[in-house]
Design a protein around this motif. Structure first.
Motif, PDB file in Angstrom:
ATOM      1  N   VAL A 132       0.846  -1.198   0.000  1.00 18.30           N
ATOM      2  CA  VAL A 132       0.000   0.000   0.000  1.00 18.30           C
ATOM      3  C   VAL A 132       0.879   1.246   0.000  1.00 18.30           C
ATOM      4  O   VAL A 132       0.607   2.221  -0.708  1.00 18.30           O
ATOM      5  CB  VAL A 132      -0.950   0.006   1.209  1.00 18.30           C
ATOM      6  N   PHE A 133       1.938   1.219   0.803  1.00 17.88           N
ATOM      7  CA  PHE A 133       2.844   2.367   0.841  1.00 17.88           C
ATOM      8  C   PHE A 133       3.560   2.557  -0.497  1.00 17.88           C
ATOM      9  O   PHE A 133       3.800   3.687  -0.924  1.00 17.88           O
ATOM     10  CB  PHE A 133       3.869   2.193   1.967  1.00 17.88           C
ATOM     11  N   VAL A 134       3.893   1.454  -1.161  1.00 18.70           N
ATOM     12  CA  VAL A 134       4.531   1.552  -2.478  1.00 18.70           C
ATOM     13  C   VAL A 134       3.562   2.136  -3.498  1.00 18.70           C
ATOM     14  O   VAL A 134       3.911   3.047  -4.259  1.00 18.70           O
ATOM     15  CB  VAL A 134       5.033   0.170  -2.941  1.00 18.70           C
ATOM     16  N   ALA A 135       2.332   1.622  -3.520  1.00 18.87           N
ATOM     17  CA  ALA A 135       1.362   2.049  -4.525  1.00 18.87           C
ATOM     18  C   ALA A 135       0.817   3.440  -4.250  1.00 18.87           C
ATOM     19  O   ALA A 135       0.709   4.260  -5.164  1.00 18.87           O
ATOM     20  CB  ALA A 135       0.202   1.044  -4.578  1.00 18.87           C
ATOM     21  N   VAL A 136       0.485   3.723  -3.004  1.00 20.82           N
ATOM     22  CA  VAL A 136      -0.222   4.959  -2.668  1.00 20.82           C
ATOM     23  C   VAL A 136       0.731   6.107  -2.390  1.00 20.82           C
ATOM     24  O   VAL A 136       0.485   7.250  -2.785  1.00 20.82           O
ATOM     25  CB  VAL A 136      -1.152   4.724  -1.462  1.00 20.82           C
ATOM     26  N   GLU A 137       1.830   5.824  -1.697  1.00 19.00           N
ATOM     27  CA  GLU A 137       2.726   6.898  -1.261  1.00 19.00           C
ATOM     28  C   GLU A 137       4.036   6.948  -2.035  1.00 19.00           C
ATOM     29  O   GLU A 137       4.946   7.705  -1.673  1.00 19.00           O
ATOM     30  CB  GLU A 137       2.994   6.756   0.239  1.00 19.00           C
ATOM     31  N   ASP A 138       4.148   6.143  -3.078  1.00 20.84           N
ATOM     32  CA  ASP A 138       5.328   6.149  -3.941  1.00 20.84           C
ATOM     33  C   ASP A 138       6.620   5.841  -3.190  1.00 20.84           C
ATOM     34  O   ASP A 138       7.697   6.330  -3.560  1.00 20.84           O
ATOM     35  CB  ASP A 138       5.465   7.498  -4.673  1.00 20.84           C
ATOM     36  N   GLN A 139       6.538   5.043  -2.135  1.00 25.84           N
ATOM     37  CA  GLN A 139       7.742   4.604  -1.453  1.00 25.84           C
ATOM     38  C   GLN A 139       8.353   3.432  -2.204  1.00 25.84           C
ATOM     39  O   GLN A 139       7.684   2.764  -2.994  1.00 25.84           O
ATOM     40  CB  GLN A 139       7.413   4.190  -0.016  1.00 25.84           C
ATOM     41  N   ASN A 140       9.648   3.176  -1.948  1.00 30.90           N
ATOM     42  CA  ASN A 140      10.213   1.959  -2.496  1.00 30.90           C
ATOM     43  C   ASN A 140       9.883   0.803  -1.563  1.00 30.90           C
ATOM     44  O   ASN A 140       9.313   1.003  -0.486  1.00 30.90           O
ATOM     45  CB  ASN A 140      11.731   2.090  -2.731  1.00 30.90           C
ATOM     46  N   ALA A 141      10.221  -0.406  -1.963  1.00 25.43           N
ATOM     47  CA  ALA A 141       9.813  -1.585  -1.198  1.00 25.43           C
ATOM     48  C   ALA A 141      10.390  -1.574   0.211  1.00 25.43           C
ATOM     49  O   ALA A 141       9.690  -1.901   1.178  1.00 25.43           O
ATOM     50  CB  ALA A 141      10.232  -2.853  -1.944  1.00 25.43           C
ATOM     51  N   LEU A 142      11.663  -1.179   0.342  1.00 21.46           N
ATOM     52  CA  LEU A 142      12.292  -1.167   1.660  1.00 21.46           C
ATOM     53  C   LEU A 142      11.602  -0.165   2.582  1.00 21.46           C
ATOM     54  O   LEU A 142      11.333  -0.454   3.754  1.00 21.46           O
ATOM     55  CB  LEU A 142      13.777  -0.842   1.525  1.00 21.46           C
ATOM     56  N   GLU A 143      11.313   1.013   2.045  1.00 26.59           N
ATOM     57  CA  GLU A 143      10.591   2.013   2.833  1.00 26.59           C
ATOM     58  C   GLU A 143       9.196   1.506   3.196  1.00 26.59           C
ATOM     59  O   GLU A 143       8.692   1.756   4.294  1.00 26.59           O
ATOM     60  CB  GLU A 143      10.482   3.320   2.050  1.00 26.59           C
ATOM     61  N   GLY A 144       8.566   0.794   2.267  1.00 26.94           N
ATOM     62  CA  GLY A 144       7.246   0.239   2.528  1.00 26.94           C
ATOM     63  C   GLY A 144       7.274  -0.774   3.665  1.00 26.94           C
ATOM     64  O   GLY A 144       6.372  -0.785   4.521  1.00 26.94           O
ATOM     65  N   PHE A 145       8.301  -1.618   3.713  1.00 26.36           N
ATOM     66  CA  PHE A 145       8.434  -2.573   4.815  1.00 26.36           C
ATOM     67  C   PHE A 145       8.570  -1.834   6.149  1.00 26.36           C
ATOM     68  O   PHE A 145       7.938  -2.207   7.141  1.00 26.36           O
ATOM     69  CB  PHE A 145       9.654  -3.467   4.598  1.00 26.36           C
ATOM     70  N   ARG A 146       9.405  -0.799   6.154  1.00 27.92           N
ATOM     71  CA  ARG A 146       9.621  -0.053   7.385  1.00 27.92           C
ATOM     72  C   ARG A 146       8.338   0.659   7.836  1.00 27.92           C
ATOM     73  O   ARG A 146       7.984   0.637   9.022  1.00 27.92           O
ATOM     74  CB  ARG A 146      10.749   0.969   7.190  1.00 27.92           C
ATOM     75  N   SER A 147       7.622   1.264   6.881  1.00 26.56           N
ATOM     76  CA  SER A 147       6.388   1.968   7.216  1.00 26.56           C
ATOM     77  C   SER A 147       5.306   1.004   7.701  1.00 26.56           C
ATOM     78  O   SER A 147       4.555   1.315   8.636  1.00 26.56           O
ATOM     79  CB  SER A 147       5.877   2.752   5.996  1.00 26.56           C
ATOM     80  N   SER A 148       5.226  -0.168   7.075  1.00 29.20           N
ATOM     81  CA  SER A 148       4.243  -1.159   7.498  1.00 29.20           C
ATOM     82  C   SER A 148       4.546  -1.648   8.907  1.00 29.20           C
ATOM     83  O   SER A 148       3.631  -1.851   9.720  1.00 29.20           O
ATOM     84  CB  SER A 148       4.238  -2.345   6.523  1.00 29.20           C
ATOM     85  N   TRP A 149       5.823  -1.840   9.213  1.00 28.05           N
ATOM     86  CA  TRP A 149       6.218  -2.267  10.553  1.00 28.05           C
ATOM     87  C   TRP A 149       5.746  -1.247  11.596  1.00 28.05           C
ATOM     88  O   TRP A 149       5.222  -1.617  12.652  1.00 28.05           O
ATOM     89  CB  TRP A 149       7.731  -2.430  10.607  1.00 28.05           C
ATOM     90  N   GLN A 150       5.927   0.033  11.297  1.00 29.05           N
ATOM     91  CA  GLN A 150       5.499   1.080  12.220  1.00 29.05           C
ATOM     92  C   GLN A 150       3.977   1.176  12.292  1.00 29.05           C
ATOM     93  O   GLN A 150       3.396   1.376  13.365  1.00 29.05           O
ATOM     94  CB  GLN A 150       6.096   2.427  11.787  1.00 29.05           C
ATOM     95  N   LEU A 151       3.331   1.023  11.144  1.00 25.62           N
ATOM     96  CA  LEU A 151       1.875   1.160  11.084  1.00 25.62           C
ATOM     97  C   LEU A 151       1.165   0.089  11.912  1.00 25.62           C
ATOM     98  O   LEU A 151       0.149   0.359  12.561  1.00 25.62           O
ATOM     99  CB  LEU A 151       1.415   1.063   9.630  1.00 25.62           C
ATOM    100  N   THR A 152       1.680  -1.120  11.882  1.00 25.45           N
ATOM    101  CA  THR A 152       1.001  -2.240  12.534  1.00 25.45           C
ATOM    102  C   THR A 152       1.356  -2.377  14.010  1.00 25.45           C
ATOM    103  O   THR A 152       0.738  -3.186  14.720  1.00 25.45           O
ATOM    104  CB  THR A 152       1.351  -3.566  11.828  1.00 25.45           C
TER     105      THR A 152
END
Length: 234
Positions: A132-152
């Motif tokens: 979701v972070f990759v598609a919606v917020e234009d993050q790369n995959a690594l950033e998306g993993f980090r953001s998902s970890w924080q989000l959950t």
């Protein structure tokens, strides 16, 4: 889950069901399987086989693109039309990151599951929203993993329960159509792909709904990054 169902049954949601159904049918037709029985058929060889393989890759990439556009559309709350920007904006970069990130995500979860089931499930829930972070917020995959970890963080047990409920719902729907699919031959094969597409869209819609709640008002720690591109939740 109710919100995910409502998003799926909007005009845009039904459009995505049709798109995923068409792509799924195309994928089956290009694979060495019979659409009506699921049994293998003799593989094509030579130029025809190579062309079919190339088309299969194109269909697979198109499916990833469709998922990205669906995530963007659901996150923006668009129900009637799909803005052109959602199809064009950094779609190549997002597709590449979703493909590479998907491979990394699958390997991490598989590795955690091999070590012990609980670490695999923990990683599955913690990193699930990376796409979701990759598609919606234009993050790369690594950033998306980090953001998902924080989000959950602080919500992982409930998110695991949500995942189980969605999985069971999909299994029940699939089972409900099992008999018609088995009896209707090639029509049943097409019906199976449509049902699978509807479940896929429902999963995407429910994923975005949980993402929205966690970012905008759900308990738990929110990620440091905030959406900065059009069509994302404020």
């Amino acid at each position: 889950m109710t919100d995910g169902f409502e998003r799926t049954t909007t005009r845009n949601g039904l459009r995505f069901v049709a798109v995923f159904a068409i792509l799924s049918i195309a994928s089956v037709l290009l694979s060495p399987m019979r659409l009506d029985t699921g049994e293998p058929v003799a593989p094509t060889v030579g130029i025809a086989g190579a062309f079919a393989g190339l088309l299969s890759i194109v269909v697979a990439i198109a499916t990833v693109v469709a998922a990205i556009v669906a995530l963007r559309t659901f996150a923006a709350g668009e129900t009637e039309t799909i803005p052109d920007a959602f199809v064009r904006r950094n779609v190549g970069w997002a597709t590449l990151n979703v493909i590479l990130g998907g491979i990394a995500f699958a390997l991490l979860v598989a590795f955690g599951t091999v070590l012990f089931v609980v670490p695999g499930l923990f990683l599955l829930v913690s990193l699930y929203y990376w796409a979701v972070f990759v598609a919606v917020e234009d993050q790369n995959a690594l950033e998306g993993f980090r953001s998902s970890w924080q989000l959950t963080r602080g919500n992982r047990l409930r998110l695991f329960g949500l995942g189980v409920a969605v999985f069971v719902t999909g299994a029940v729907v699939t089972a409900a159509f099992a008999l018609p699919v088995a009896l209707l031959g090639i029509v049943g094969g097409v019906l199976a792909q449509v049902v699978s597409a509807a479940i896929t869209v429902y999963v995407l819609a429910t994923t975005v709904s949980a993402y929205d709640q966690l970012r905008d008002g759900g308990p738990g720690e929110r990620p440091d990054t905030q959406p900065t591109v059009p069509g994302t939740p404020a």
